[in-house]
Scaffold this active site. Structure first.
Site, PDB file in Angstrom:
ATOM      1  N   ASN A 156       0.805  -1.231   0.000  1.00 48.11           N
ATOM      2  CA  ASN A 156       0.000   0.000   0.000  1.00 48.11           C
ATOM      3  C   ASN A 156       0.836   1.280   0.000  1.00 48.11           C
ATOM      4  OD1 ASN A 156       0.708  -0.672   2.680  1.00 48.11           O
ATOM      5  ND2 ASN A 156      -0.922   0.621   3.468  1.00 48.11           N
ATOM      6  N   GLU A 254       3.623  -5.349  12.338  1.00 48.19           N
ATOM      7  CA  GLU A 254       2.747  -4.177  12.159  1.00 48.19           C
ATOM      8  C   GLU A 254       1.615  -4.614  11.251  1.00 48.19           C
ATOM      9  OE1 GLU A 254       2.972  -1.306  13.582  1.00 48.19           O
ATOM     10  OE2 GLU A 254       4.995  -1.364  14.393  1.00 48.19           O
ATOM     11  N   CYS A 288      -3.320   1.367   6.511  1.00 52.25           N
ATOM     12  CA  CYS A 288      -3.730   0.620   7.704  1.00 52.25           C
ATOM     13  C   CYS A 288      -4.387   1.530   8.733  1.00 52.25           C
ATOM     14  CB  CYS A 288      -2.512  -0.071   8.310  1.00 52.25           C
ATOM     15  SG  CYS A 288      -1.183   1.092   8.639  1.00 52.25           S
ATOM     16  N   GLU A 469       7.429   0.752  16.398  1.00 48.71           N
ATOM     17  CA  GLU A 469       8.533   1.315  15.619  1.00 48.71           C
ATOM     18  C   GLU A 469       8.616   2.807  15.915  1.00 48.71           C
ATOM     19  OE1 GLU A 469       7.244   0.157  11.648  1.00 48.71           O
ATOM     20  OE2 GLU A 469       8.358  -1.713  11.768  1.00 48.71           O
TER      21      GLU A 469
HETATM   22  P1  NAD Z   1       0.171  -9.483   3.137  1.00 48.50           P
HETATM   23  O1  NAD Z   1       0.245 -10.010   4.516  1.00 48.50           O
HETATM   24  O2  NAD Z   1      -0.578 -10.264   2.125  1.00 48.50           O
HETATM   25  O3  NAD Z   1       1.638  -9.284   2.520  1.00 48.50           O
HETATM   26  C1  NAD Z   1       2.605  -8.472   3.141  1.00 48.50           C
HETATM   27  C2  NAD Z   1       3.986  -8.956   2.730  1.00 48.50           C
HETATM   28  O4  NAD Z   1       4.165 -10.273   3.258  1.00 48.50           O
HETATM   29  C3  NAD Z   1       4.191  -9.065   1.229  1.00 48.50           C
HETATM   30  O5  NAD Z   1       5.518  -8.717   0.920  1.00 48.50           O
HETATM   31  C4  NAD Z   1       3.954 -10.544   0.967  1.00 48.50           C
HETATM   32  O6  NAD Z   1       4.595 -11.035  -0.185  1.00 48.50           O
HETATM   33  C5  NAD Z   1       4.561 -11.148   2.217  1.00 48.50           C
HETATM   34  N1  NAD Z   1       4.044 -12.491   2.535  1.00 48.50           N
HETATM   35  C6  NAD Z   1       2.839 -13.026   2.204  1.00 48.50           C
HETATM   36  N2  NAD Z   1       2.772 -14.303   2.650  1.00 48.50           N
HETATM   37  C7  NAD Z   1       3.950 -14.566   3.276  1.00 48.50           C
HETATM   38  C8  NAD Z   1       4.484 -15.707   3.942  1.00 48.50           C
HETATM   39  N3  NAD Z   1       3.790 -16.837   4.041  1.00 48.50           N
HETATM   40  N4  NAD Z   1       5.725 -15.631   4.482  1.00 48.50           N
HETATM   41  C9  NAD Z   1       6.444 -14.490   4.389  1.00 48.50           C
HETATM   42  N5  NAD Z   1       5.995 -13.375   3.749  1.00 48.50           N
HETATM   43  C10 NAD Z   1       4.764 -13.410   3.212  1.00 48.50           C
HETATM   44  O7  NAD Z   1      -0.393  -8.007   3.265  1.00 48.50           O
HETATM   45  P2  NAD Z   1      -0.706  -6.997   2.085  1.00 48.50           P
HETATM   46  O8  NAD Z   1      -1.987  -7.418   1.461  1.00 48.50           O
HETATM   47  O9  NAD Z   1       0.508  -6.813   1.255  1.00 48.50           O
HETATM   48  O10 NAD Z   1      -0.899  -5.621   2.891  1.00 48.50           O
HETATM   49  C11 NAD Z   1      -2.096  -5.239   3.445  1.00 48.50           C
HETATM   50  C12 NAD Z   1      -2.098  -5.462   4.938  1.00 48.50           C
HETATM   51  O11 NAD Z   1      -1.008  -4.771   5.527  1.00 48.50           O
HETATM   52  C13 NAD Z   1      -3.339  -4.903   5.603  1.00 48.50           C
HETATM   53  O12 NAD Z   1      -3.784  -5.789   6.600  1.00 48.50           O
HETATM   54  C14 NAD Z   1      -2.845  -3.605   6.223  1.00 48.50           C
HETATM   55  O13 NAD Z   1      -3.612  -3.120   7.311  1.00 48.50           O
HETATM   56  C15 NAD Z   1      -1.479  -4.010   6.645  1.00 48.50           C
HETATM   57  N6  NAD Z   1      -0.627  -2.841   6.875  1.00 48.50           N
HETATM   58  C16 NAD Z   1      -0.257  -2.528   8.155  1.00 48.50           C
HETATM   59  C17 NAD Z   1       0.520  -1.395   8.405  1.00 48.50           C
HETATM   60  C18 NAD Z   1       0.954  -1.023   9.796  1.00 48.50           C
HETATM   61  O14 NAD Z   1       1.879  -0.238   9.933  1.00 48.50           O
HETATM   62  N7  NAD Z   1       0.340  -1.555  10.846  1.00 48.50           N
HETATM   63  C19 NAD Z   1       0.935  -0.603   7.336  1.00 48.50           C
HETATM   64  C20 NAD Z   1       0.542  -0.943   6.050  1.00 48.50           C
HETATM   65  C21 NAD Z   1      -0.236  -2.073   5.822  1.00 48.50           C
END
Ligand code: NAD
Length: 488
Positions: A156, A254, A288, A469
């Site tokens: 995002n 996070e 998020c 963080e």
């Molecule tokens: P996601 O969990 O699908 O993917 C995040 C990252 O993890 C990607 O690089 C993905 O390739 C990797 N990943 C996926 N499966 C994995 C596995 N089995 N092992 C290791 N890595 C793996 O999330 P997304 O769809 O990319 O992002 C959206 C989510 O992120 C939402 O829930 C959003 O709220 C959250 N988010 C949180 C924050 C925060 O600071 N709290 C900030 C931005 C986004």
């Protein structure tokens, strides 16, 4: 390549200071057209092994540099990002679907600021010392980098969130292996082109591209990567926790949110309404920290709803490059379908859709009709138990519901599994302090949204994550502390 067809952008992994091709690639789409425009390396265990070797070799020299020396390198990197701001903003907008305006004013400046901020904070940490005169002892602490850090980021805010991890990790003397989201890899690859010029030694920053299940898991499971910083969804965090458990890795998680905005009857609606439209729909609602449950005190509920829907209808969906657009395209076809399915479920449950999806018409140029666009959508008459009020939608959909008392709204706001952020709108200072303290959220903004102070802790409670963080928190996370006792 057939005549007339555009060349696809081919990314390469960056390992040990070199760009390396991969044996297979995955397609990456332009969200505003739905066309494949880029090929991303489909890396796996082999590439992680190579990156670990490079990071291991680079660690002794990098970790032995003084914080001041590393700070110079981070500042140079910030300068180079600023010099490439326009190019990076164009790339981020094309890759992610966000407006060019947002990429120019938030994502890329903030990515540069991340390096500048940690370049400065790293030179200001001190250690603790206490005395025990009756035993002729003094105790003090030292901090050392943990080693090779694994950094995994979502789609995002691609460069912004990746640099929020890389900067503190390398500032503290670690070497890193970063894995950006496979959906948005381009700006991370562009960052690699700046590293040598900034003076980052080979192997200090390695970037390996590909999917979570393949390369992400190879990184998380590697025994020589003792620390993992992850930003993404809660289900992925669960998997990462399982894979890390046998190695007792240090984890920072996070995760998602289901963030409430609480609007009391004494709120300044002139300020609250535009800010709440922005907090609901900025970056297509794909932050998020975005608001997705709006609780409005009953006496002002009808007025708020009318004005909020009017203002939402003015939140223009347009081509990411259109300077008058407030919102671009969602990240992928699958995500667009998921977000739309929540609106359909709400309708089936008897909720009212006041504007947006299925109510208003989206008009798009022919070239963009297969793009992943959606209008900002406001739902009401929805129960707290509905999935739209419980689950993270992560798109341009927000629910508005009435409440009566302070006590009631705190209970309802806290009734979800997440606890990332909240906003409170009121002109009563006492109430603001009272409510902010009782909300289960790592961040509470009152009479504002998304004003960030990077020195202070960032992160969530409950299923929104583990750890924080920020200047001190990131330093603590990316270092090991040791207590030394000297008897004299
Ligand atoms: P996601 O969990 O699908 O993917 C995040 C990252 O993890 C990607 O690089 C993905 O390739 C990797 N990943 C996926 N499966 C994995 C596995 N089995 N092992 C290791 N890595 C793996 O999330 P997304 O769809 O990319 O992002 C959206 C989510 O992120 C939402 O829930 C959003 O709220 C959250 N988010 C949180 C924050 C925060 O600071 N709290 C900030 C931005 C986004």
């Amino acid at each position: 390549m057939a005549a007339g067809r555009k060349e696809l952008l081919m990314l390469e992994n960056f390992i040990g200071g070199k760009f390396l091709p991969c044996s297979s690639y995955i397609d990456s789409y332009d969200p505003s057209t739905g066309e494949v425009y880029c090929k991303v390396p489909n890396s796996g265990k082999e590439e992680i092994e190579a990156a670990v070797e490079a990071a291991r070799e680079a660690f002794p020299a990098w970790s032995s540099q003084s914080p001041q020396e590393r700070s110079v390198v981070l500042n140079r990197l910030a300068d180079l990002l600023e010099q490439s701001l326009e190019e990076l903003a164009q790339a981020e907008s094309k890759d992610q679907g966000k407006t060019l305006t947002l990429a120019r004013t938030m994502d890329i400046p903030r990515a540069a600021q991340n390096f500048r901020f940690f370049a400065s904070s790293i030179v200001h940490h001190t250690s603790e010392c206490t005395q025990m005169d009756h035993l002729s002892c003094m105790h003090y602490t030292v901090r050392t980098p943990v080693g090779i850090a694994g950094l995994i980021s979502p789609w995002n805010l691609p460069l912004y969130l990746l640099t929020w991890k890389i900067a503190p990790a390398i500032a503290a003397g670690n070497t890193v292996i970063a894995k950006p989201s496979e959906l948005t890899s381009v700006t991370a690859w562009m960052l690699c082109k700046l590293l040598d010029k900034a003076g980052v030694p080979p192997g200090v920053i390695n970037i390996v591209f590909g999917t979570g299940p393949r390369v992400g898991e190879a990184l998380v499971s590697h025994p020589e990567v003792p620390v993992i910083s992850f930003t993404g969804s809660q289900p992925t965090a669960e998997r990462i926790t399982q894979l890390s458990a046998p190695h007792c890795k240090k984890l920072s998680l996070e995760l998602g949110g289901k963030n409430p905005a609480i609007i009391f009857e004494d709120a300044n609606l002139e300020e609250c309404i535009p800010a709440t439209v922005r907090s609901s729909f900025a970056n297509q609602g794909e932050i998020c920290l975005c608001t997705s449950r709006i609780f409005v005190q009953r006496r002002i509920y009808n007025e708020f709803l009318k004005r909020f829907v009017e203002a939402t209808r003015k939140w223009k969906v347009g081509m990411p490059s259109d300077p008058s657009a407030s919102m671009g395209a969602l990240i992928s076809k699958a995500h667009l379908e998921k977000v739309r399915s929540y609106v359909m479920k709400a309708r089936a449950e008897g909720a009212q859709i006041l504007c947006g999806e299925g109510v208003d018409q989206l008009s798009l140029p022919v070239r963009n009709q297969a793009g992943y666009f959606m209008l900002p959508t406001v739902i009401t008459d929805v129960k707290d138990e509905s999935c739209c009020m419980k689950e993270e939608i992560f798109g341009p959909v927000t629910c508005v519901v009435p409440f009566d008392s302070e006590e009631e709204v705190i209970k309802r706001a806290n009734s979800v599994k997440y606890g990332l952020a909240a906003t409170v709108w009121s002109s009563n200072v006492g109430r603001i302090h009272r409510v902010a303290k009782k909300l289960q959220a790592g961040l509470v903004w009152t009479n504002c949204w998304l004003i960030r102070e990077l020195n202070l802790p960032f992160g969530g409670m409950k299923s929104s994550g583990i750890g924080r963080e920020g200047a001190k928190d990131s330093y603590d996370f990316f270092t090991e502390v040791k207590t030394i006792t000297v008897k004299h």
